[in-house]
Motif scaffolding. Sequence first.
Motif, PDB file in Angstrom:
ATOM      1  N   LYS A 169       0.835  -1.188   0.000  1.00 55.80           N
ATOM      2  CA  LYS A 169       0.000   0.000   0.000  1.00 55.80           C
ATOM      3  C   LYS A 169       0.875   1.245   0.000  1.00 55.80           C
ATOM      4  CE  LYS A 169      -3.029   0.445   3.367  1.00 55.80           C
ATOM      5  NZ  LYS A 169      -4.147   0.354   4.274  1.00 55.80           N
ATOM      6  N   LYS A 170       0.519   2.181  -0.866  1.00 54.95           N
ATOM      7  CA  LYS A 170       1.196   3.476  -0.846  1.00 54.95           C
ATOM      8  C   LYS A 170       0.399   4.396   0.066  1.00 54.95           C
ATOM      9  CE  LYS A 170       2.960   3.004  -5.492  1.00 54.95           C
ATOM     10  NZ  LYS A 170       2.852   3.429  -6.876  1.00 54.95           N
ATOM     11  N   SER A 173      -3.346   5.722  -0.583  1.00 53.92           N
ATOM     12  CA  SER A 173      -4.102   4.853  -1.497  1.00 53.92           C
ATOM     13  C   SER A 173      -4.823   3.774  -0.700  1.00 53.92           C
ATOM     14  CB  SER A 173      -3.164   4.214  -2.524  1.00 53.92           C
ATOM     15  OG  SER A 173      -2.291   3.311  -1.882  1.00 53.92           O
ATOM     16  N   ARG A 174      -5.856   3.240  -1.307  1.00 51.65           N
ATOM     17  CA  ARG A 174      -6.633   2.169  -0.658  1.00 51.65           C
ATOM     18  C   ARG A 174      -6.523   0.902  -1.466  1.00 51.65           C
ATOM     19  NH1 ARG A 174     -12.528   2.973   1.009  1.00 51.65           N
ATOM     20  NH2 ARG A 174     -12.125   0.812   1.449  1.00 51.65           N
ATOM     21  N   ARG A 175      -6.294  -0.172  -0.790  1.00 53.27           N
ATOM     22  CA  ARG A 175      -6.293  -1.488  -1.412  1.00 53.27           C
ATOM     23  C   ARG A 175      -7.668  -2.085  -1.181  1.00 53.27           C
ATOM     24  NH1 ARG A 175      -1.564  -5.070   0.519  1.00 53.27           N
ATOM     25  NH2 ARG A 175      -2.208  -4.057   2.397  1.00 53.27           N
TER      26      ARG A 175
END
Length: 193
Positions: A169-170, A173-175
């Motif tokens: 995950k950055k 951002s959403r996974r």
Amino acid sequence: MIFLQLFLVFLKIGIFTFGGGYAMIALIENEVVGKYHWLSTQQFTDLVAISQMTPGPIGINTATYAGYEAVFSAGYSQPWAVLGALVASFAVVLLPVALTLIVYRFLLCYKDNPVVQRVLATLRLVIVGLIASAALTLLNGANFGSDLRQVFISVVICLAVFLLSVWPKKEGSRRPGPIALILMSGALGLILY
């Protein structure tokens, strides 16, 4: 006779399965499909899918459904099939519960012993093997199709879901979560098949 067979089969499965329900799948398949022919491969694949979707542990759900189907396939009526489900469910948990209570008391006393630590480390490896065996059991035509195109699509969807679930995950951002991945896989499979 079938009730005694069910009890003994699931008693054996319950005591020799380490690692939970997924490790149990290969043993159940070997007994109910391979040895006793209570279920076909297609029925077993459906059984695993239903067991995963219903609430509760997959091992007990699989045993329950297999017990029901085995008795019903033997020509008994629904009430007897329900009894078969109860017998299989009871048998699969009887010895593990008893053994867990005994082992728990033992581990409290000897948890720091090096021999006990080595045994537990070995059991972890065995569990990985049993779960891998369950995964290989489910790699069949009923799950992936017999057409090469269907197999390719199934493998691509599987790899995509795996990558999406483990991709780092950055920040910001959403996974997608597991439920979203399941829904996306189902929708993609529905569209592509």
